[in-house]
Scaffold this active site. Structure first.
Site, PDB file in Angstrom:
ATOM      1  N   SER A   1       9.997   7.176 -17.130  1.00 21.76           N
ATOM      2  CA  SER A   1       8.886   8.014 -16.650  1.00 21.76           C
ATOM      3  C   SER A   1       8.072   8.601 -17.803  1.00 21.76           C
ATOM      4  CB  SER A   1       9.415   9.146 -15.756  1.00 21.76           C
ATOM      5  OG  SER A   1       8.416   9.634 -14.911  1.00 21.76           O
TER       6      SER A   1
ATOM      7  N   LYS B   1       3.452   6.761 -10.837  1.00 20.28           N
ATOM      8  CA  LYS B   1       3.616   5.637 -11.768  1.00 20.28           C
ATOM      9  C   LYS B   1       3.915   4.318 -11.054  1.00 20.28           C
ATOM     10  CE  LYS B   1       5.079   8.518 -15.697  1.00 20.28           C
ATOM     11  NZ  LYS B   1       5.211   9.876 -15.150  1.00 20.28           N
TER      12      LYS B   1
ATOM     13  N   SER C   1       5.567  12.147 -10.664  1.00 16.24           N
ATOM     14  CA  SER C   1       5.682  10.856 -11.361  1.00 16.24           C
ATOM     15  C   SER C   1       5.846   9.653 -10.445  1.00 16.24           C
ATOM     16  CB  SER C   1       6.855  10.898 -12.352  1.00 16.24           C
ATOM     17  OG  SER C   1       6.503  11.662 -13.488  1.00 16.24           O
TER      18      SER C   1
ATOM     19  N   LYS D   1      11.485   5.456  -7.582  1.00 15.89           N
ATOM     20  CA  LYS D   1      10.879   6.284  -8.624  1.00 15.89           C
ATOM     21  C   LYS D   1      11.096   7.752  -8.316  1.00 15.89           C
ATOM     22  CE  LYS D   1       8.714   6.905 -12.431  1.00 15.89           C
ATOM     23  NZ  LYS D   1       9.521   8.154 -12.594  1.00 15.89           N
TER      24      LYS D   1
END
Length: 486
Positions: free
Chosen positions: A147, A92, A89, A259
């Site tokens: 997320s 992203k 993720s 992140k």
């Protein structure tokens, strides 16, 4: 007698087995391992440890890891930084950044059935339903904090027209940044064999996205409340998954966001931004474990902040003076009409605490209207400083407001740099010939559409003046005829 000997041997073997004096050998696979022992990746090579006069970096469980200065792109710590890994993720970061560059926060994102239902059933989501509407701002909080995979798909469809077209935008952006070992297959980071990046590339992408103020504001937010929508009558509370940002035992002083990511194939991935004493660092760990990702990241950031200091760079290159015309001084609200060459990139460098700029050597070259200086510590490349030579254009002067100094650093080049081809600086002088020359130079420095507009307006003005002169002469001729008849 033979039977007696066999009985004696049997008794002897039994005695040894019972007393442990003759243990039965076991294979390596059958040996018991220490459950607390770190994985093999903990001992893998740290590239930056081989750099001359460089501080030794911490061992980390992550298979690949990097610490980078976000302001200059300088690498402080390197472990397998160009080895391809699945980003999960942390993908992203790119998704949100492209959305910010290609949409406004107030735009409404309507989620299609494909966007909502095409994610893996057990993957992270916030329960968006087909036909539900969020603003782009609300969507980006869901992407970066919670997320949410279905929201990532919806944002991609809205911005790119389709998920595949948005992925093309992601790959084009990565290529433009020089990320040669990155390929995206989706906007969420869900596993795909053709979806990969490296620690270096992900640090470059994060550093570029971090320059966007809205991106910075979102990733440093601890929680966000999604309001009710056209379908859902309850608020959604979104908590930031990054534990180094929020209060708790994993909190890291100076953390400004980042992140998280995880898939079975990728393992734990983590991107973390932090600031201390004017130094902005990004740490990336890929293929890490749940238990070690935050410990590894904290060790990497501590290494960067504790072992390096910031120095201002200067390369000894002569400064070129650029004069601003009166209208430029007015537009830019400036008092001094003279401008020096301007630092476009790499104005400062991070050096080990035991080293200063006197230990550096540099190699200077020219590229177009720029002077590029590569800095080395012995044979190890560190950073490139780019100085832009600016023609006298108000837009360019406004874009590069910082002024370079002319202090010297040891230069390894034996030749003087080649002269740089730049438009002559229009200097204000009383001489009419120089004034006319300056007007011509400024005309050709204008964009083509402005040149066309200027020529059209000048032609129209001249035509109008000639028309007035013609009418005046015609009027005077009539008056003379009238006087003659009288």
């Amino acid at each position: 007698m033979k039977k007696l000997n066999l009985w004696i041997k049997a008794v002897a073997v039994s005695f040894c087995l019972l007393t442990g004096l003759c243990p039965i050998p076991v294979s390596a696979a059958e040996e018991k391992t220490d459950p607390n022992a770190p994985p093999e990746s903990y001992t893998w090579e740290i590239q930056s440890d081989s750099w001359p006069s460089w501080p030794e970096g911490p061992k980390v469980v992550a298979e690949t890891a990097i610490v980078m200065d976000m302001d200059s792109g300088q690498i402080l710590y390197a472990k397998g930084i160009d080895e391809k890994r699945y980003p999960a993720s942390t993908t992203k970061i790119m998704t949100a950044w492209i959305a910010l560059e290609n949409s406004s926060l107030s735009e409404e994102v309507t989620f299609t059935a494909e966007a909502v239902n095409s994610i893996e059933p057990q993957s992270t989501h916030i329960g968006i339903k087909p036909g539900e509407i969020l603003t782009m701002e609300q969507s980006l909080y869901a992407v970066l904090l919670a997320s949410a995979n279905e929201v990532s798909n919806g944002v991609a469809e809205h911005v790119g027209g389709s998920i595949s077209e948005f992925v093309d935008m992601m790959n084009a952006k990565a290529a433009s940044l020089g990320c040669v070992n990155t390929q995206f297959a989706n906007p969420s980071g869900l596993h795909d064999d053709n979806h990969y990046t490296t620690a270096r590339d992900l640090a470059i992408i994060t550093s570029a996205a971090y320059k966007n103020k809205i991106f910075r504001d979102i990733i440093k937010t601890e929680y966000y409340i999604e309001p009710t929508t056209n379908i859902t009558n309850e608020e959604r509370w979104l908590n930031n998954h990054h534990k180094m940002l929020v209060p708790g035992n994993r909190h890291y002083e100076g953390c400004t966001g980042g992140k998280t990511g995880y898939t079975t194939d990728a393992g734990n991935t983590l991107v973390t931004c932090a600031n201390r004493n004017g130094i902005n660092l990004v740490a990336v760990v890929l293929a890490d474990t749940l238990a070690d990702q935050y410990t590894d990241t904290a060790a990497l950031l501590d290494y960067g902040f504790n072992n390096f200091h910031k120095e201002k760079l200067s390369d000894g290159s002569s400064n070129t003076v650029v004069h601003a015309l009166p209208y430029e001084q007015y537009l830019l609200h400036i008092q001094n009409p003279e401008f020096l060459t301007c630092v476009e990139k790499g104005g400062c460098i991070l050096l080990p605490n035991t080293i200063d700029t006197d230990a550096l050597t540099c190699n200077r070259k020219t590229e177009g209207n720029s002077i590029c200086t590569d800095y080395y510590l012995k044979d190890q490349y560190l950073i490139t400083k780019t100085i832009k030579i600016l023609p006298s254009k108000s837009l360019q002067l406004a874009r590069y407001p910082h002024v370079a100094t002319s202090e010297s650093v040891e230069d390894t080049t034996t030749k003087e740099p080649e002269p740089i081809s730049v438009p002559d600086s229009p200097v204000r002088e009383e001489n009419s010939d120089n004034i006319f020359k300056n007007l011509i130079l400024n005309f050709f420095s204008l964009p083509s559409w402005k040149q066309i507009a200027f020529v059209f307006m000048t032609g129209a003005t001249l035509f109008y003046i000639i028309l007035i002169i013609f009418k005046i002469k015609k009027y005077q001729k009539k008056r003379r005829k009238k006087r003659h008849h009288d």
